[in-house]
Design a protein around this motif. Structure first.
Motif, PDB file in Angstrom:
ATOM      1  N   GLU A 362      29.779  69.527  27.673  1.00  0.00           N
ATOM      2  CA  GLU A 362      30.512  68.314  28.033  1.00  0.00           C
ATOM      3  C   GLU A 362      29.899  67.090  27.378  1.00  0.00           C
ATOM      4  OE1 GLU A 362      30.314  68.771  32.244  1.00  0.00           O
ATOM      5  OE2 GLU A 362      31.574  70.577  32.186  1.00  0.00           O
ATOM      6  N   GLY A 363      28.573  67.081  27.241  1.00  0.00           N
ATOM      7  CA  GLY A 363      27.917  65.975  26.551  1.00  0.00           C
ATOM      8  C   GLY A 363      28.233  65.968  25.072  1.00  0.00           C
ATOM      9  N   TRP A 364      28.244  67.165  24.455  1.00  0.00           N
ATOM     10  CA  TRP A 364      28.576  67.273  23.035  1.00  0.00           C
ATOM     11  C   TRP A 364      30.003  66.803  22.765  1.00  0.00           C
ATOM     12  CZ3 TRP A 364      26.435  72.921  22.298  1.00  0.00           C
ATOM     13  CH2 TRP A 364      25.029  72.868  22.248  1.00  0.00           C
ATOM     14  N   VAL A 365      30.906  67.173  23.678  1.00  0.00           N
ATOM     15  CA  VAL A 365      32.297  66.734  23.514  1.00  0.00           C
ATOM     16  C   VAL A 365      32.344  65.213  23.446  1.00  0.00           C
ATOM     17  CG1 VAL A 365      34.536  66.559  24.653  1.00  0.00           C
ATOM     18  CG2 VAL A 365      33.366  68.756  24.553  1.00  0.00           C
ATOM     19  N   GLU A 366      31.596  64.568  24.348  1.00  0.00           N
ATOM     20  CA  GLU A 366      31.577  63.102  24.405  1.00  0.00           C
ATOM     21  C   GLU A 366      31.064  62.507  23.095  1.00  0.00           C
ATOM     22  OE1 GLU A 366      32.366  59.610  26.500  1.00  0.00           O
ATOM     23  OE2 GLU A 366      32.457  61.600  27.394  1.00  0.00           O
ATOM     24  N   ILE A 367      29.974  63.074  22.561  1.00  0.00           N
ATOM     25  CA  ILE A 367      29.325  62.507  21.373  1.00  0.00           C
ATOM     26  C   ILE A 367      30.007  62.972  20.084  1.00  0.00           C
ATOM     27  CG2 ILE A 367      27.170  62.400  20.082  1.00  0.00           C
ATOM     28  CD1 ILE A 367      25.721  62.756  22.781  1.00  0.00           C
ATOM     29  N   TYR A 368      30.102  64.296  19.920  1.00  0.00           N
ATOM     30  CA  TYR A 368      30.597  64.880  18.672  1.00  0.00           C
ATOM     31  C   TYR A 368      32.051  64.509  18.416  1.00  0.00           C
ATOM     32  CZ  TYR A 368      31.347  68.464  15.073  1.00  0.00           C
ATOM     33  OH  TYR A 368      31.650  69.119  13.906  1.00  0.00           O
ATOM     34  N   PHE A 369      32.885  64.648  19.462  1.00  0.00           N
ATOM     35  CA  PHE A 369      34.304  64.386  19.269  1.00  0.00           C
ATOM     36  C   PHE A 369      34.548  62.940  18.868  1.00  0.00           C
ATOM     37  CE2 PHE A 369      38.494  63.085  20.739  1.00  0.00           C
ATOM     38  CZ  PHE A 369      39.295  64.019  20.100  1.00  0.00           C
ATOM     39  N   LEU A 370      33.920  62.005  19.578  1.00  0.00           N
ATOM     40  CA  LEU A 370      34.160  60.604  19.271  1.00  0.00           C
ATOM     41  C   LEU A 370      33.576  60.216  17.911  1.00  0.00           C
ATOM     42  CD1 LEU A 370      33.629  58.849  22.713  1.00  0.00           C
ATOM     43  CD2 LEU A 370      35.766  59.450  21.571  1.00  0.00           C
ATOM     44  N   ASP A 371      32.440  60.819  17.554  1.00  0.00           N
ATOM     45  CA  ASP A 371      31.845  60.505  16.261  1.00  0.00           C
ATOM     46  C   ASP A 371      32.764  60.940  15.122  1.00  0.00           C
ATOM     47  OD1 ASP A 371      29.518  59.776  14.522  1.00  0.00           O
ATOM     48  OD2 ASP A 371      29.666  61.921  14.031  1.00  0.00           O
ATOM     49  N   ARG A 372      33.421  62.091  15.312  1.00  0.00           N
ATOM     50  CA  ARG A 372      34.239  62.648  14.222  1.00  0.00           C
ATOM     51  C   ARG A 372      35.698  62.224  14.306  1.00  0.00           C
ATOM     52  NH1 ARG A 372      32.714  66.394  10.638  1.00  0.00           N
ATOM     53  NH2 ARG A 372      34.275  67.726   9.643  1.00  0.00           N
ATOM     54  N   TYR A 373      36.190  61.965  15.540  1.00  0.00           N
ATOM     55  CA  TYR A 373      37.624  61.733  15.733  1.00  0.00           C
ATOM     56  C   TYR A 373      37.940  60.392  16.394  1.00  0.00           C
ATOM     57  CZ  TYR A 373      37.913  66.777  14.953  1.00  0.00           C
ATOM     58  OH  TYR A 373      37.814  68.031  14.420  1.00  0.00           O
ATOM     59  N   GLY A 374      36.884  59.639  16.750  1.00  0.00           N
ATOM     60  CA  GLY A 374      37.116  58.413  17.527  1.00  0.00           C
ATOM     61  C   GLY A 374      38.013  57.412  16.855  1.00  0.00           C
ATOM     62  N   ASN A 375      38.018  57.344  15.520  1.00  0.00           N
ATOM     63  CA  ASN A 375      38.834  56.364  14.812  1.00  0.00           C
ATOM     64  C   ASN A 375      40.248  56.842  14.524  1.00  0.00           C
ATOM     65  OD1 ASN A 375      36.825  54.410  14.673  1.00  0.00           O
ATOM     66  ND2 ASN A 375      35.903  55.344  12.854  1.00  0.00           N
ATOM     67  N   GLN A 376      40.551  58.078  14.935  1.00  0.00           N
ATOM     68  CA  GLN A 376      41.907  58.591  14.731  1.00  0.00           C
ATOM     69  C   GLN A 376      42.885  57.899  15.694  1.00  0.00           C
ATOM     70  OE1 GLN A 376      43.105  61.187  12.495  1.00  0.00           O
ATOM     71  NE2 GLN A 376      41.195  60.474  11.574  1.00  0.00           N
ATOM     72  N   PRO A 377      44.065  57.528  15.220  1.00  0.00           N
ATOM     73  CA  PRO A 377      45.044  56.901  16.123  1.00  0.00           C
ATOM     74  C   PRO A 377      45.585  57.911  17.139  1.00  0.00           C
ATOM     75  CG  PRO A 377      46.033  57.339  13.978  1.00  0.00           C
ATOM     76  CD  PRO A 377      44.576  57.643  13.839  1.00  0.00           C
ATOM     77  N   VAL A 378      45.768  57.456  18.364  1.00  0.00           N
ATOM     78  CA  VAL A 378      46.332  58.298  19.425  1.00  0.00           C
ATOM     79  C   VAL A 378      47.845  58.204  19.358  1.00  0.00           C
ATOM     80  CG1 VAL A 378      46.462  58.707  21.909  1.00  0.00           C
ATOM     81  CG2 VAL A 378      44.322  57.915  20.884  1.00  0.00           C
ATOM     82  N   THR A 379      48.510  59.339  19.406  1.00  0.00           N
ATOM     83  CA  THR A 379      49.973  59.368  19.390  1.00  0.00           C
ATOM     84  C   THR A 379      50.494  60.034  20.657  1.00  0.00           C
ATOM     85  OG1 THR A 379      49.969  61.467  18.201  1.00  0.00           O
ATOM     86  CG2 THR A 379      50.091  59.456  16.873  1.00  0.00           C
ATOM     87  N   GLU A 380      51.719  59.698  21.010  1.00  0.00           N
ATOM     88  CA  GLU A 380      52.381  60.312  22.156  1.00  0.00           C
ATOM     89  C   GLU A 380      53.560  61.128  21.656  1.00  0.00           C
ATOM     90  OE1 GLU A 380      53.552  57.356  24.924  1.00  0.00           O
ATOM     91  OE2 GLU A 380      51.550  57.172  25.804  1.00  0.00           O
ATOM     92  N   ARG A 381      53.729  62.287  22.260  1.00  0.00           N
ATOM     93  CA  ARG A 381      54.838  63.153  21.853  1.00  0.00           C
ATOM     94  C   ARG A 381      56.139  62.648  22.458  1.00  0.00           C
ATOM     95  NH1 ARG A 381      54.230  68.935  23.346  1.00  0.00           N
ATOM     96  NH2 ARG A 381      55.328  69.434  21.434  1.00  0.00           N
ATOM     97  N   THR A 382      57.131  62.419  21.613  1.00  0.00           N
ATOM     98  CA  THR A 382      58.448  61.967  22.057  1.00  0.00           C
ATOM     99  C   THR A 382      59.488  62.986  21.610  1.00  0.00           C
ATOM    100  OG1 THR A 382      57.781  59.654  21.862  1.00  0.00           O
ATOM    101  CG2 THR A 382      60.152  60.110  21.932  1.00  0.00           C
TER     102      THR A 382
END
Length: 524
Positions: A362-382
Motif C-alpha cells: 500500500e505504501g509502494w502504491v502511494e509512492i510508485y504510482f504517483l511518481d510514475r503516473y501522477g502527472n497523467q490527466p484523469v478521465t471519466e468514462r462517458t
C-alpha cells in the motif's frame, strides 16, 4: 363434549360471490352457541382460491395433520364451497373425513354428514361437488377472457406491478379500470440504484444499501397496499424480503422500467410491432442505455470486492503467475500482521506463492504510482449511445412467423383484413429495421481537468482502489518486483486515442491544457 373446528375461507377473486369472513364466522358462532358445543379453533384462510387443496391451505391444512387431528371431532363450514370448489379435492376430503371418523357440518346443507356415510349419499355429494367446480371453471374462463381482451391495451390486468409503479383506478369510457402510474418513492430508489451502478458499485453493494435502508421489494409493497404484513419465504409474517445481487441486477435490466407491458416474462408488441406502453418510462432512452451498459460492464468484470476484505482487492496481482492476490491477516502477541499472497497458491503448481506485507504494498502504491503516473490527466468514462436494432429485428421476424402460423390455423377466417393489416405493418417495420445501420454504443473517456496527483489527496484507500480499477491499472508484486501496468501513455498517444474515441475539439483542448499544466507540453 363435541369439539368443533370452524373452517372459513375467502378468495381475492372479485368474480367469486362469497360471504365475508366476518359473516361466515358469525353464522358458525351462532350455530355453535345454540348447540352448546366447544369451539377449539378457527382455520381462517384469507385470499385463498377455491381450487386450492384443503390439505395445502395454510390454516386449515395445519389442523388436518396427525399432530392436530386429535384436537377436534367436527369440521363446520357455512357453505360447501368454503371447503373447496374443486370436485376432486372435495371428494378426497370427504373420504379422508370418513376414514378418520370426522363429522362435517355444512350450514346450508343439513343432510351433508349423513350423506357421507352411504353409497347413495356419496353419489349425491359427488354431484354437489360438480356444481362449485363448474362455477370455478366459469370464473377462470371469464377471468382469462377478460385478461385476453385487455392484454394489448394500456390497462393493468392484475398481479404485482413492476417496481417503480403502483396501480390506480380511473374512470374511462364509462367504466372504472386499473392502470399503472409511477410511484415517486420507488422512482427515487431506482434513480439512486442507477447512480450507484454508474459510480462503479457492485450489485451486492447496492443490495446491501437497500436492505440497510429498509426499502421494500415490489412484492412486499404490494402486500402493504393490500393491508397485509410483509413476508419473506421461509420466515415468519412481518419479516420483509431481502434484496440480493440477483434481484438488483434483474430489476435494473427489466424493460418494464420503460413502461412496457409484459406477458409471461416477455414484452408485448402491438399490431404495428411497437412495445405496448402501459405507463410512462422511468428513464429516458439515454439514461436507460447508459444503465444497461454499466450493468453489462459490471456483469462481465471479475473485480468484485466483498466488504471487509482486501483494501486493494482487484488491484494487486501476483507477479509470478498473474493470479489475483488475496489479503490475509493474523494477530500475534496482540499485533496485527497483514499480507498480500498469491490467490492461486498452493492450488496451482505454476506459482511458488508470493507473500508480501500489506503495508509495504500500500505504501509502494502511494509512492510508485504517483511518481510514475501522477502527472497523467484523469478521465471519466462517458457512454456514447449506439443504435443496434438486432434484437427488435429478430423479435419482429418471430412475430411475423407466429402471425403466419395463426393464419394457417384459421385464426383470421372471419377477418382476413386484420391479418393483412397486421402483416403489412410488421413487414414494413422489418424493412425499416433491416435498413438501419448498426452502430455499437461505446464508452469514451472525458478529461476531468485534474491529474492523478491532484485527485489523490482527496481520496481514502477505498477511493484510490476504485480509481485504480476504473483507470485500468494493476499492481503486480513478487519477490523483489513491483510493477504497475499498463505503462503510462505518451502525450501523442493520449491525444490520438481520445481523438479516435470521438472526443470533440473542446475535450482535446482541455487535455492539452492539462498536459501543459503538468509540464508535459510547452507553453505556446
Amino acid at each position: 363434549m363435541r369439539r368443533v373446528l370452524f373452517a372459513e375461507r375467502i378468495s381475492d377473486d372479485k368474480n367469486e360471490r362469497s360471504d365475508s369472513i366476518e359473516s361466515q364466522h358469525d353464522k358458525l358462532s351462532r350455530r355453535a352457541l345454540s348447540e352448546g358445543v366447544t369451539v377449539v379453533g378457527s382455520a381462517v384462510d384469507l385470499s385463498v382460491s377455491g381450487d386450492v387443496d384443503p390439505f395445502q391451505r395454510r390454516e386449515l391444512g395445519a389442523w388436518l395433520t396427525e399432530e392436530n387431528l386429535t384436537k377436534w371431532d367436527e369440521l363446520w363450514v357455512s357453505t360447501q364451497d368454503r371447503l373447496s370448489r374443486d370436485d376432486i379435492h372435495f371428494l378426497r376430503f370427504v373420504f379422508w373425513a370418513i376414514e378418520n371418523n370426522k363429522s362435517v357440518l355444512v350450514l346450508d346443507d343439513p343432510g351433508f354428514n349423513e350423506q357421507m356415510h352411504s353409497r347413495t349419499g356419496r353419489l349425491l355429494l359427488h354431484a354437489k361437488g360438480l356444481g362449485p367446480a363448474m362455477e370455478l371453471d366459469r370464473i377462470k374462463a371469464r377471468t382469462k377472457d377478460s385478461h385476453e381482451r385487455r392484454r394489448f391495451t394500456a390497462r393493468w390486468t392484475g398481479g404485482i406491478p413492476p417496481f417503480g409503479y403502483r396501480p390506480v383506478s380511473r374512470f374511462v369510457d364509462g367504466k372504472t379500470a386499473t392502470y399503472l402510474e409511477q410511484d415517486p418513492d420507488m422512482v427515487k430508489v431506482l434513480r439512486e440504484m442507477r447512480r450507484q451502478i454508474l459510480a462503479g458499485q457492485s450489485f451486492f453493494a447496492v443490495a446491501k444499501y437497500l436492505n440497510e435502508k429498509g426499502e421494500h421489494t415490489a412484492r412486499d409493497r404490494a402486500r402493504i397496499r393490500r393491508g397485509k404484513p410483509v413476508h419473506r419465504r421461509g420466515a415468519a409474517e412481518g419479516v420483509p424480503e431481502r434484496w440480493s445481487e440477483t434481484t438488483v441486477k434483474s430489476l435494473l435490466r427489466d424493460p418494464a422500467l420503460l413502461g412496457y407491458k409484459k406477458h409471461k416474462g416477455e414484452v408485448l408488441y402491438d399490431s404495428q410491432g411497437q412495445p405496448v406502453q402501459v405507463a410512462d418510462s422511468i428513464f429516458t432512452d439515454e439514461e436507460w442505455e447508459t444503465l444497461q451498459a454499466a450493468v453489462e460492464a459490471r456483469t462481465q468484470t471479475k473485480v468484485r470486492r466483498v466488504n471487509g476484505t482486501s483494501p486493494l482487492y482487484g488491484v494487486v496481482w501476483c507477479g509470478e503467475c498473474g493470479s489475483k492476490a488475496v489479503h490475509k491477516g493474523s494477530i500475534h502477541s496482540g499485533v496485527e500482521y497483514r499480507y498480500y499472497v498469491c490467490g492461486a497458491w498452493p492450488k496451482e503448481d505454476r506459482c511458488r506463492g508470493v507473500s508480501i506485507r500489506a503495508e509495504e504494498v500500500e505504501g509502494w502504491v502511494e509512492i510508485y504510482f504517483l511518481d510514475r503516473y501522477g502527472n497523467q490527466p484523469v478521465t471519466e468514462r462517458t457512454w456514447v449511445p449506439g443504435t443496434d436494432n438486432t434484437r427488435e429485428l429478430e423479435a419482429t421476424r418471430k412475430r411475423i412467423s407466429r402471425l403466419r402460423h395463426l393464419y394457417v390455423e384459421g385464426e383470421f377466417e372471419d377477418n382476413p383484413k386484420e391479418y393483412k393489416d397486421r402483416m403489412h405493418a410488421l413487414r414494413t417495420r422489418e424493412a425499416e429495421l433491416a435498413a438501419e445501420p448498426v452502430v455499437e454504443g461505446h464508452w469514451s473517456e472525458v478529461p476531468t481537468g485534474q491529474t492523478f496527483q491532484e485527485l489523490w489527496a482527496g481520496l481514502d484507500l477505498e477511493g484510490k482502489r476504485k480509481q485504480l480499477i476504473k483507470s485500468g491499472y494493476q499492481v503486480r508484486v513478487g519477490r523483489k518486483t513491483f510493477k504497475v501496468t499498463p505503462e503510462p501513455a505518451t502525450v501523442s498517444e493520449t491525444l490520438e486515442r481520445l481523438s479516435a474515441e470521438g472526443a470533440d475539439t473542446e475535450a482535446l483542448t482541455e487535455v492539452t491544457e492539462a498536459l501543459r499544466k503538468t509540464g508535459h507540453l510547452p507553453r505556446e
